[in-house]
Design an enzyme around this catalytic site. Structure first.
Site, PDB file in Angstrom:
ATOM      1  N   HIS A  66      37.332  28.431  24.642  1.00  0.00           N
ATOM      2  CA  HIS A  66      38.128  27.493  25.443  1.00  0.00           C
ATOM      3  C   HIS A  66      38.189  26.157  24.714  1.00  0.00           C
ATOM      4  CE1 HIS A  66      38.452  30.209  28.884  1.00  0.00           C
ATOM      5  NE2 HIS A  66      37.213  30.571  28.594  1.00  0.00           N
ATOM      6  N   LEU A  67      39.377  25.818  24.234  1.00  0.00           N
ATOM      7  CA  LEU A  67      39.537  24.566  23.476  1.00  0.00           C
ATOM      8  C   LEU A  67      40.114  23.444  24.332  1.00  0.00           C
ATOM      9  CD1 LEU A  67      40.714  25.813  19.953  1.00  0.00           C
ATOM     10  CD2 LEU A  67      38.486  24.877  20.617  1.00  0.00           C
ATOM     11  N   ASP A 156      42.333  34.630  31.462  1.00  0.00           N
ATOM     12  CA  ASP A 156      40.900  34.367  31.588  1.00  0.00           C
ATOM     13  C   ASP A 156      40.583  33.120  32.410  1.00  0.00           C
ATOM     14  OD1 ASP A 156      38.110  35.033  30.792  1.00  0.00           O
ATOM     15  OD2 ASP A 156      38.231  32.996  30.015  1.00  0.00           O
ATOM     16  N   HIS A 236      34.035  39.199  28.325  1.00  0.00           N
ATOM     17  CA  HIS A 236      32.666  38.884  28.796  1.00  0.00           C
ATOM     18  C   HIS A 236      32.047  39.937  29.726  1.00  0.00           C
ATOM     19  CE1 HIS A 236      35.111  37.252  32.047  1.00  0.00           C
ATOM     20  NE2 HIS A 236      35.374  36.126  31.435  1.00  0.00           N
ATOM     21  N   ASP A 324      32.964  32.824  24.790  1.00  0.00           N
ATOM     22  CA  ASP A 324      33.403  32.221  26.067  1.00  0.00           C
ATOM     23  C   ASP A 324      32.939  30.762  26.125  1.00  0.00           C
ATOM     24  OD1 ASP A 324      34.607  31.856  28.511  1.00  0.00           O
ATOM     25  OD2 ASP A 324      33.179  33.067  29.648  1.00  0.00           O
ATOM     26  N   HIS A 328      32.659  21.607  29.530  1.00  0.00           N
ATOM     27  CA  HIS A 328      33.076  20.838  30.711  1.00  0.00           C
ATOM     28  C   HIS A 328      32.582  19.403  30.589  1.00  0.00           C
ATOM     29  CE1 HIS A 328      34.873  24.042  33.036  1.00  0.00           C
ATOM     30  NE2 HIS A 328      33.833  24.822  32.795  1.00  0.00           N
TER      31      HIS A 328
HETATM   32  O1  DOR Z   1      32.424  30.435  33.150  1.00  0.00           O
HETATM   33  C1  DOR Z   1      33.587  30.517  32.805  1.00  0.00           C
HETATM   34  N1  DOR Z   1      34.259  29.442  32.373  1.00  0.00           N
HETATM   35  N2  DOR Z   1      34.213  31.709  32.858  1.00  0.00           N
HETATM   36  C2  DOR Z   1      35.530  31.831  32.638  1.00  0.00           C
HETATM   37  O2  DOR Z   1      36.034  32.921  32.704  1.00  0.00           O
HETATM   38  C3  DOR Z   1      36.350  30.635  32.349  1.00  0.00           C
HETATM   39  C4  DOR Z   1      35.533  29.564  31.765  1.00  0.00           C
HETATM   40  C5  DOR Z   1      36.234  28.226  31.733  1.00  0.00           C
HETATM   41  O3  DOR Z   1      37.395  28.159  31.354  1.00  0.00           O
HETATM   42  O4  DOR Z   1      35.582  27.210  32.043  1.00  0.00           O
END
Ligand code: DOR
Length: 447
Positions: A66-67, A156, A236, A324, A328
């Site tokens: 996730h970028l 996803d 995952h 994955d 955040h």
């Molecule tokens: O924990 C997760 N975070 N699972 C996911 O499928 C998406 C990801 C996110 O984009 O933060």
């Protein structure tokens, strides 16, 4: 063009070529020149990187990163995410489409790929959404996205919940040849669950998600892959039943592949107590409990699930490791467990986490490297993930036995959200080279 490089005297593990021996790796003009020579003897005119006592492998490939760009640049950008990837030993990463806007159209895909070329320090590939806005209602223009260069399709973060839409997506995947990468989680079963259902969730008073929320959708998708002849990739994968379902599907020759994350092979639901995986004494909760950095989707599972996932990786049922990596912002995690965002920032700790089962003797180092190089390269169908002459000079130098303590403040990723803060991992990325250039050097940072 920079000087040619000789990485000398390391144990070269290149599973795609069946190489596992002490040798030199010569890089020239951005590609691999040869794996050759007397260990330790650098070729004249080559800049030397001394790898004696270390492991030299193809750069890792992550098919699930996730970028966050466009739209969520406060969590990560292509620049910071690729720099973090380099620190984790990854030289190719695949950007997931849960951006804002979603990567559900050719211009957004082209934007992300351009950012990768202009600002990335490693190779950035892109995954397109399955449905418009990832809303699960209408399929994207799959042929158009395929033409724009996506390597597969995924919603996803959300599953493709509608079975008939998933059936249609898999039917199209036969035409494009690209996989449908499903986040298998049946929403009606997962509900508002916060962590793995069981004694620990009950003890903490958190609503639980049963493992079957995942495995019923894995079983559904396998049935639909069989019906359509489409190409299914399970994102995952995290439970014993899911591993068993994929194993059976493979035995029957279906076009099914699967990935597992570094956290699902190394840590359990007990980490929600905030005690590094230990159970609280006499059941008494401490102020460390409800560690929101353990909140992830799929949730951290039981030890039995972790064991099954590792067994699946070892026997090839699970084709590859995929991070994955889910960075955040601090505010997304400094809140109650219920309010916290799902995800772990883990691309910089991935190798150390994946070494947990290796040091425990349940996965070989050679197999781990295969699952992080040759296997994802096969999945992508690209000339990557090996040190064959003429292939991109993407290389990682590893110290499988080096111990280091995770300090998220030192992450290159903007996401400091890791439950591993303060944990000692055994296994470290020393140097990463992308297209023949050093893009990460831990020795310079460690001093
Ligand atoms: O924990 C997760 N975070 N699972 C996911 O499928 C998406 C990801 C996110 O984009 O933060």
């Amino acid at each position: 063009m920079s000087k040619p490089i000789a990485i000398t005297g390391g144990r070269v593990i290149d599973p795609a070529q069946g190489i596992d021996r002490v040798a030199n790796v010569l890089l020239k003009d951005g590609v691999v020149e040869a794996v050759t020579g007397t260990p330790g003897a650098a070729s004249e005119g080559y800049e030397e990187i001394d790898a004696s006592g270390l492991v030299v492998a193809p750069g890792f490939i992550d098919v699930h990163t996730h970028l966050r760009e466009p739209g969520l640049e406060h969590k990560e950008t292509v620049a910071t995410g690729t720099r973090a990837a380099a620190a984790g030993g990854f030289t190719t990463i695949c950007a997931m489409p849960n951006t804002e806007p979603a990567q559900d159209n050719a211009s957004t895909i082209e934007f992300v790929l351009r950012l990768g070329r202009e600002q990335g320090v490693v190779r950035v590939l892109a995954i397109g959404a399955v449905t418009v806005g990832r809303a699960g209602v209408q399929l994207v223009e799959m042929a158009e996205l395929a033409d724009s260069g996506v390597i597969g399709f995924s919603d996803d973060g959300s599953p493709v919940a509608d079975p008939n839409l998933m059936r249609q997506a898999l039917t199209y995947s036969q035409i494009t040849g690209l996989p449908i990468i499903n986040h298998c989680e049946e929403p009606s079963i997962a509900g508002a669950g916060q962590m793995q259902m069981g004694v620990i969730a009950s003890h903490l008073g958190l609503s639980g998600v049963p493992s079957e929320a995942e495995s019923v959708m894995v079983e559904r998708d396998i049935a639909l892959a069989e019906l359509t002849g489409g190409r299914l990739h399970v994102a995952h994968l995290s439970t014993r039943r899911s591993v068993e379902a994929v194993r059976r599907a493979k035995e029957r020759g279906l076009r099914v592949t699967a990935e597992a994350t570094p956290h699902h092979v190394s840590i359990t639901e007990a980490w929600v107590y905030g005690l590094g995986g230990a159970m609280p004494d006499d059941g008494a909760l401490t102020t460390k409990a409800y560690d929101t950095n353990t909140k992830v989707n799929p949730p951290l599972r039981t030890q039995d699930d972790v064991d099954a996932v590792v067994e699946g990786l070892a026997d090839g049922t699970i084709d590859m490791i995929a991070t994955d990596h889910a960075p955040h912002a601090t505010v997304d995690k400094e809140c109650t467990y219920q309010e916290a965002a799902h995800g772990i920032s883990n691309i910089e700790t991935a190798f150390g986490s994946c070494m947990v089962p290796v040091h425990a003797g349940s996965l070989s180092l050679e197999d781990l490297i295969e699952r992080m190089t040759a296997a994802p390269a096969r999945f992508l169908g690209m000339n990557l993930g090996t040190l064959k002459p003429g292939f991109p000079a993407d290389v990682v130098v590893l110290d499988p036995n080096a111990k280091w303590t995770v300090d998220p403040t030192a992450f290159f990723s903007k996401g400091k959200n890791t439950p591993l803060s303060g944990t000692t991992l055994k296994g470290r990325v020393v140097t990463t080279l992308y297209a023949g250039e050093v893009v990460h050097e831990a020795r310079a940072h460690a001093g």
